[in-house]
Design a protein around this motif. Structure first.
Motif, short mmCIF file in Angstrom:
data_model
loop_
_atom_site.label_atom_id
_atom_site.label_comp_id
_atom_site.label_asym_id
_atom_site.label_seq_id
_atom_site.Cartn_x
_atom_site.Cartn_y
_atom_site.Cartn_z
N LYS A 158 0.59 -0.90 0.16
CA LYS A 158 -0.15 0.04 0.36
C LYS A 158 1.10 1.04 0.16
CE LYS A 158 -3.75 2.32 2.16
NZ LYS A 158 -4.60 2.14 3.90
N SER A 159 1.89 1.10 0.93
CA SER A 159 3.10 2.08 0.92
C SER A 159 3.28 2.63 -0.18
CB SER A 159 4.12 2.45 2.20
OG SER A 159 4.52 1.39 2.02
N LEU A 160 3.57 1.38 -1.49
CA LEU A 160 4.06 1.65 -2.49
C LEU A 160 3.53 2.11 -3.98
CD1 LEU A 160 7.21 -0.30 -1.91
CD2 LEU A 160 7.07 1.69 -1.23
N SER A 161 1.81 2.58 -3.40
CA SER A 161 0.98 2.34 -4.36
C SER A 161 0.54 4.38 -4.48
CB SER A 161 -0.01 1.37 -4.29
OG SER A 161 0.33 -0.06 -3.18
N GLY A 162 1.18 4.70 -4.11
CA GLY A 162 0.70 6.75 -3.94
C GLY A 162 0.64 7.20 -5.87
N GLN A 163 1.19 5.91 -6.92
CA GLN A 163 2.00 6.85 -7.79
C GLN A 163 1.60 5.42 -8.98
OE1 GLN A 163 5.44 8.75 -8.63
NE2 GLN A 163 5.59 8.01 -6.84
N VAL A 164 0.17 5.17 -9.28
CA VAL A 164 -0.82 4.43 -10.08
C VAL A 164 -1.36 5.48 -10.61
CG1 VAL A 164 -2.12 2.14 -10.17
CG2 VAL A 164 -0.31 2.17 -8.23
N LYS A 165 -2.22 5.59 -10.33
CA LYS A 165 -2.76 6.56 -10.47
C LYS A 165 -2.66 7.58 -11.93
CE LYS A 165 -7.77 5.90 -8.29
NZ LYS A 165 -8.48 6.71 -7.24
N ARG A 166 -0.99 8.21 -10.91
CA ARG A 166 -0.99 8.94 -11.49
C ARG A 166 0.33 8.91 -12.98
NH1 ARG A 166 2.75 13.88 -10.10
NH2 ARG A 166 4.52 14.83 -11.01
N VAL A 167 1.14 7.58 -12.71
CA VAL A 167 1.56 6.67 -14.05
C VAL A 167 0.47 6.15 -15.41
CG1 VAL A 167 2.45 4.74 -14.87
CG2 VAL A 167 3.28 5.90 -12.79
N LYS A 168 -0.27 6.20 -14.37
CA LYS A 168 -1.81 5.78 -15.38
C LYS A 168 -2.61 6.39 -16.49
CE LYS A 168 -5.93 2.58 -16.05
NZ LYS A 168 -6.92 1.54 -15.28
N ALA A 169 -2.26 8.26 -15.71
CA ALA A 169 -2.59 9.41 -16.36
C ALA A 169 -1.79 10.06 -17.32
CB ALA A 169 -3.18 10.43 -15.34
N GLY A 170 -0.60 9.48 -17.32
CA GLY A 170 0.66 10.12 -18.41
C GLY A 170 1.65 10.70 -17.29
N LYS A 171 1.66 10.70 -16.39
CA LYS A 171 2.30 11.72 -15.48
C LYS A 171 3.48 10.88 -15.32
CE LYS A 171 -1.50 14.42 -13.60
NZ LYS A 171 -2.48 15.12 -12.29
N PRO A 172 4.87 11.56 -14.71
CA PRO A 172 5.90 10.99 -14.64
C PRO A 172 6.12 10.60 -12.78
CG PRO A 172 6.05 13.51 -14.85
CD PRO A 172 5.22 13.38 -15.54
#
Length: 315
Positions: A158-172
């Motif tokens: 869980k602590s390593l999952s905070g950027q999943v939506k960010r990456v899926k949206a095409g953000k770095p």
């Protein structure tokens, strides 16, 4: 049963948390009679993971209330999965130390034979308020005379999952420095729950501090980003953030920390952010003073890659 012992009644404190829910689910599946202790009964009404357990409520600061709950549950083993939500000094002292002291007292008064504590691997290099609070209780537990096991897991999925939506949206993907400052062996909720369950009545874990990670190898923040971008079908793009920003923020906030709890808490949050940006979640080798992947035990089969793939498929 997981520990292969005659004890059958287990009380889990912090049962509404991510790990607490997984532990309750595992223990119920293993055939234990489980009491799930919540701060508020209403918080467990929509948690299917608690099915099969007796859900009870008691304020962690109410020692007499805790003792009544423990007396009714008559647990053979108590598992504490409670933890400060913020890491702020007052919250850490109230939860990581004082609430655990109350749980231990209630466990001993009820005649429990074992106390299993979910701690954290980062306490081996204590620089933060919540780490000192955890260590203070670990010392009290070790001196209490009760059979105990202290579990110090590495990073959670869980602590390593905070950027999943960010990456899926095409953000770095955000990294600190070049993304290679830290490494960890993350462990899944289910694997950690199985590890904890196997400590019940287990003579091999009695009176021991047990660092534990998931299946290796140890992974850096940059490698996490590369993996996530690959699974999301995105090119690997990174944005670097300097950990020095947290140092500057702490210095600025410390100006008001002596006269304001708000400033003091925010300064601690800056210290927490810098710690996790610069310290690996691996066993610290006492001989070399460096973090060691080889010395960090592994357990379970669920990988971070599998977890990321499930999250991406479910979004």
């Amino acid at each position: 049963m997981a520990g292969g012992i005659s004890s059958s009644r287990v009380l889990v404190a912090g049962a509404s948390g991510t790990i607490g829910r997984a532990v309750v689910r595992q223990l119920v599946a293993d055939g234990y009679r489980v009491t799930a202790l919540l701060r508020s009964v209403g918080s467990g009404n929509d948690l299917p993971e608690l099915a099969g357990a007796d859900v009870v409520q008691a304020a962690l600061s109410d020692r007499s209330g805790l003792e009544r709950v423990f007396a009714a549950a008559s647990p053979d083993c108590v598992i504490s999965c409670i933890a400060s939500r913020s890491g702020a000094p007052k919250d850490a002292q109230a939860i990581d130390y004082a609430a655990n002291i109350a749980l231990l007292a209630a466990a001993q008064a009820a005649g429990a034979g074992q106390f299993i504590l979910l701690s954290a691997i980062c306490v081996q290099k204590p620089l933060l308020a919540f780490q000192h609070a955890k260590l203070a209780f670990e010392a009290e537990l070790a001196a209490s005379g009760i059979d105990y096991a202290i579990i110090r897991p590495t990073a959670f999925f869980k602590s390593l999952s905070g950027q999943v939506k960010r990456v899926k949206a095409g953000k770095p993907f955000l990294v600190f420095g070049g993304g290679e400052l830290t490494r960890c062996k993350p462990i899944s909720d289910n694997d950690l729950a199985r590890f904890i369950a196997q400590c019940i009545g287990n003579p091999e874990t009695r009176g021991r501090i047990l660092p534990i990670g998931g299946p290796g190898p140890a992974i850096s923040l940059r490698e996490q980003g590369e993996m996530l971008c690959e699974l999301a079908g995105r090119p690997a793009r990174f944005k670097s953030v300097s950990p020095r920003l947290f140092t500057y923020a702490e210095r600025a906030l410390n100006v008001g920390a002596g006269v304001s709890d708000w400033f003091a808490e925010k300064a601690e949050y800056a210290r927490i952010a810098r710690y996790y940006a610069t310290e690996s979640m691996l066993v610290l080798d006492p001989a070399s003073g460096t973090y060691s992947a080889d010395l960090t035990p592994e357990f379970g089969s669920e990988t971070l890659r599998d977890h990321y793939a499930r999250l991406l498929a479910g979004d």
